[in-house]
Design a protein around this motif. Structure first.
Motif, mmCIF file in Angstrom:
data_model
loop_
_atom_site.group_PDB
_atom_site.id
_atom_site.type_symbol
_atom_site.label_atom_id
_atom_site.label_comp_id
_atom_site.label_asym_id
_atom_site.label_seq_id
_atom_site.Cartn_x
_atom_site.Cartn_y
_atom_site.Cartn_z
ATOM 1 N N SER A 1 0.811 -1.212 0.000
ATOM 2 C CA SER A 1 0.000 0.000 0.000
ATOM 3 C C SER A 1 0.847 1.266 0.000
ATOM 4 O O SER A 1 0.301 2.369 0.102
ATOM 5 C CB SER A 1 -0.926 0.006 1.220
ATOM 6 N N GLY A 2 2.158 1.102 -0.075
ATOM 7 C CA GLY A 2 3.032 2.262 -0.176
ATOM 8 C C GLY A 2 3.634 2.729 1.121
ATOM 9 O O GLY A 2 4.209 3.827 1.181
ATOM 10 N N ALA A 3 3.529 1.941 2.183
ATOM 11 C CA ALA A 3 4.090 2.323 3.476
ATOM 12 C C ALA A 3 5.540 1.874 3.603
ATOM 13 O O ALA A 3 5.976 0.925 2.951
ATOM 14 C CB ALA A 3 3.265 1.720 4.610
ATOM 15 N N GLU A 4 6.270 2.564 4.473
ATOM 16 C CA GLU A 4 7.581 2.087 4.914
ATOM 17 C C GLU A 4 7.346 1.316 6.214
ATOM 18 O O GLU A 4 6.806 1.870 7.176
ATOM 19 C CB GLU A 4 8.524 3.255 5.165
ATOM 20 N N VAL A 5 7.726 0.057 6.241
ATOM 21 C CA VAL A 5 7.313 -0.835 7.318
ATOM 22 C C VAL A 5 8.485 -1.193 8.223
ATOM 23 O O VAL A 5 9.557 -1.586 7.749
ATOM 24 C CB VAL A 5 6.697 -2.128 6.752
#
Length: 308
Positions: free
Chosen positions: A156-160
């Protein structure tokens, strides 16, 4: 037919026993089961329910009798779904609204691993809104829900950032999309402030993780594996105005969600190679003890499945 139930002697040794055939409601289809997954919640129920109680939520199999009201997939359809705590049997009646057809190429074991873990991860992240360009911290990231949450957040485009209990439990998380993987002890010192926290651990891990949440952040808790009281810093709200804290209970959430559609989305991601359910332990349902022990002893990095 046969099914796995809580033992008559009150112990933990589970074996197949004879039970009545399912009697479906008009909105239920009868599914011949090919694989089921084992969640830690199943093990908790094993010690709480009376002898002879049915068990199991995650199911993958084939519809052998379609729902009488015409809803849901027709007979012969390969499906996965969420049972009403009676899924560990040769046949089970499942609500058509909680079923999704399996896309071509999805194996039984992968399909069985998706429903509870995948829906929990999906709904936890949806509580946070858009994740594009945001930083997300997932605690308990080595488990079935955590590993799916890492993948969905990254997609979803997050930095995890992913936290787990040991270096051994961290294995594979970077390959799933975690930009950073750390143990609970090391995490607070290396993780940047985050917009979203997804927590399943509770206790001091939750407290440490919460202090990394920024203003107007979102905190979603879906478990408490430490069985400890949640503890917040004294300035928990003043220092982080606008922070929203939510507890997510899947079976409370499902009546308000299009479960079959959402499960279908997850299964399509599996078929496309965009989501790996992380099945790392498979056993035979006629001798489930090795799998149940593996899950109970936290020896499974990902999901455990029983095949029929």
């Amino acid at each position: 037919m046969r099914a796995l139930t809580t033992p008559a002697d009150g112990g933990t040794r589970v074996r197949p026993v004879t039970v009545p055939e399912p009697e479906p409601r008009p909105d239920q289809a009868v599914v011949e089961v090919r694989a089921v997954s084992v969640n830690r919640g199943d093990l908790s129920l094993l010690g709480m329910l009376p002898p002879g109680s049915r068990l199991g939520f995650d199911v993958a199999g084939t519809v052998v009798r379609a729902a009488a009201d015409g809803s849901g997939p027709p007979s012969g359809t390969r499906v996965a779904g969420v049972a009403e705590r009676d899924g560990w049997g040769e046949r089970v009646a499942l609500s058509a609204a909680r079923l999704a057809p399996l896309p071509d190429g999805v194996e039984w074991t992968d399909a069985a691993a998706v429903p509870v873990a995948g829906l929990t991860a999906l709904y936890a992240l949806r509580n946070a809104g858009s994740l594009l360009g945001r930083r997300v911290l997932v605690t308990g990231a080595s488990g079935g829900v955590g590993r799916i949450a890492v993948q969905l957040a990254r997609a979803s485009g997050a930095e995890v950032s992913a936290w787990a209990g040991s270096a051994e439990r961290l294995k594979g998380l970077a390959e799933l999309g975690a930009a950073e993987a750390a143990t609970y002890e090391a995490g607070p010192g290396v993780t940047q402030p985050v917009h979203v926290l997804v927590d399943s651990v509770g206790g001091e891990v939750f407290r440490s993780a919460y202090q990394l949440v920024g203003q107007r952040g979102v905190v979603v808790c879906y478990g408490n594996t430490t069985r400890s009281d949640l503890s917040l810093p004294f300035d928990w709200g003043h220092a982080r105005p606008g922070v929203r804290i939510r507890y997510l209970h899947l079976f409370d959430e499902m009546p308000r969600r299009p479960v079959g559609e959402d499960l279908g989305v997850l299964l399509r991601l599996v078929a496309e190679g965009a989501l790996d359910p992380q099945v790392t332990l498979v056993g035979d349902w006629s001798d489930p003890d090795p799998v149940l022990r593996g899950v109970g002893d936290r020896q499974v990095n990902g999901k455990a499945v029983l095949v029929f």
